[in-house]
Enzyme design. Structure first.
Site, PDB file in Angstrom:
ATOM      1  CE1 TYR A  16      -4.856   6.146  -1.457  1.00 44.28           C
ATOM      2  CE2 TYR A  16      -5.031   6.882   1.272  1.00 44.28           C
ATOM      3  CZ  TYR A  16      -5.029   6.020   0.342  1.00 44.28           C
ATOM      4  OH  TYR A  16      -5.236   4.749   0.347  1.00 44.28           O
ATOM      5  CG  ASP A  70      -2.410   0.948   1.145  1.00 42.70           C
ATOM      6  OD1 ASP A  70      -1.593   1.966   1.874  1.00 42.70           O
ATOM      7  OD2 ASP A  70      -3.297   0.627   0.579  1.00 42.70           O
ATOM      8  CG  HIS A  86      -4.802  -4.149   0.405  1.00 42.64           C
ATOM      9  ND1 HIS A  86      -3.888  -3.443  -0.521  1.00 42.64           N
ATOM     10  CD2 HIS A  86      -4.755  -2.871   1.406  1.00 42.64           C
ATOM     11  CE1 HIS A  86      -3.612  -1.928  -0.362  1.00 42.64           C
ATOM     12  NE2 HIS A  86      -3.803  -2.242   0.800  1.00 42.64           N
TER      13      HIS A  86
END
Length: 452
Positions: A371, A226, A428
């Site tokens: 982000y 990630d 994930h």
């Protein structure tokens, strides 16, 4: 039509092969100041201070009062997790959170490992630093920096740490013993958030590099998934200091091989294995999975503060928003279950501890801003996307990751890829979900690295 597409792809690849540069570029290291106000004239305090996670009656009572006032919308009949987090199952989580979950006990669990803080570029950086309890005679531990992602935290690594620092007492050989450092990304948990715009993964990478130097490590290993993109950036900034890089997620968009993804199963002409084809196709299924699971990314890459206002004010909303990711990112088929499959891989205590680390620190908004800073101008605008990584690399491909990354894709970005593994299971949150498998692959990578 398919023949024309194939020929065009081949031609594009040939052109790319001739014009692309494969020189070992690096990112400019630079410097920064992310604290409030102007950078002071005095030198920064470089001391490393012990830190403990704490709580209080006031904090717990406030949480309980907010939980007790929650309002839920009934789910549609037979909707399971197809519309997001199912509010019928959320009631169970809320009841457990309010009446059974013991935050004080989990604080003790968090303090199981030594915590520290230190000021770097104006920010208080939190990290845990776990040394081996014992070392074989004449051996030194390998310093390993492990970087979490969103919506994770340093706690993701609590189950894998003993497998790396104390392998012999956990049924593993002591051929590779690690000294593990797990920092919190600035703006996550106990690491101070930037006061200024522009704090991206490269800035975080530089701060973590300075952290490793401050701890006395001139050379070290890196592991991440990630936002483990930070580890890739560290290898691009200071490759001479990075002895090895292990990843379980890689962002490889500026890559000629990703174009062949659109050729479907004809991609085997470009070296895809049967396992790659199983994990990538049918194309329609993969495409819809990406669309369904990436809505959060668009929100957080554009206007993170808006949704952040709601999530920072409602613990129940925060839990639904985050735990939905722990459902479908662990296995997309879990959305067919009434409970989202959450307790198949995690305990409620583990999941609520993650939520509490965001809630008690009030960092959901600052974590989402990461982000905006990294993707807000479009991923292709990032210079580091065009720079290859020339340090020895290992990659673990977990089958339930949102998008499978074939070896061809990885090797184009990481030319010194020496280990690529198709993992037996997992998604994930690899270190949190399958610590044994991830630890074994890290050790495999280290063995291959030392043979070179």
């Amino acid at each position: 039509m398919w023949l024309e597409i194939l020929l065009a792809s081949v031609l594009g690849f040939v052109i790319y092969w001739f014009v692309s540069k494969d020189k070992e570029e690096t990112l400019l290291l630079g410097d920064g100041w992310w604290g409030p106000g102007s950078r002071p004239a005095a030198a920064e305090d470089e001391s490393i201070r012990p830190f403990k996670v704490e709580t209080s009656d006031e904090e717990i009572n406030d949480l309980h009062q907010r939980i007790e006032k929650f309002r839920l919308t009934p789910p549609l009949e037979d909707s399971r997790f197809h519309y997001g987090f199912n509010s019928n199952y959320l009631k169970k989580i809320i009841s457990y959170w309010r009446n059974t979950f013991d935050w004080r006990k989990q604080v003790e669990v968090l303090n199981k490992y030594p915590h520290f803080k230190t000021k770097i570029e104006g920010l208080d950086i939190h990290f845990i630093h776990v040394k081996p309890p014992q070392l074989p005679s004449g051996r030194t531990a390998k310093p390993l920096l492990m970087v979490h992602g969103w919506p994770g935290c340093f706690y993701e690594f609590y189950k894998i740490i003993p497998l790396l620092t104390d392998p012999k007492n956990h049924g593993l050989s002591d051929e590779h013993v690690f000294e593990v450092i797990c920092p919190s990304i600035p703006g996550y948990g106990f690491s101070e958030a930037s006061s200024k715009k522009g704090f991206n993964s490269v800035a975080a990478a530089r701060i973590f590099y300075k952290l490793m130097l401050r701890l006395g490590f001139q050379e070290f290993y890196l592991q991440g998934g990630d936002w483990g993109l930070i580890c890739t950036n560290m290898a691009q900034l200071v490759p001479s200091h990075v002895k090895g890089l292990h990843l379980n997620v890689a962002l490889v968009l500026r890559n000629v091989y990703t174009l062949t993804f659109f050729l479907g199963r004809r991609g085997r002409l470009f070296g895809y294995t049967e396992r790659d084809l199983e994990l990538l196709y049918p194309f329609k299924k993969t495409f819809y999975t990406l669309m369904r699971e990436s809505g959060y990314m668009h929100i957080q890459s554009t206007k993170p503060d808006t949704v952040g206002c709601a999530l920072n004010d409602s613990p129940v909303g925060l839990a639904a928003y985050i735990l939905e990711k722990f459902s479908t990112w662990t296995n997309e088929e879990f959305r067919d279950l009434e409970d989202g499959g959450l307790e198949r891989k995690f305990s409620l205590d583990e999941l609520l501890t993650v939520i509490m680390l965001y809630w008690t620190t009030g960092t959901i908004t600052s974590s989402q801003r990461f982000y905006k800073e990294n993707l807000g101008q479009g991923v292709m605008a990032n210079k580091h996307e065009a720079i290859k990584v020339h340090v020895p690399t290992g990659f673990a491909a977990f089958p339930s990751e949102v998008l499978h990354c074939p070896e061809k894709w990885v090797k184009n970005k990481y030319p010194k890829l020496i280990s690529y593994s198709y993992m037996a299971r997992g998604g994930h949150f690899a270190a949190f979900e399958e610590p044994e498998l991830l630890a074994q692959d890290i050790r495999k990578f280290m063995g291959l690295l030392e043979q070179q």
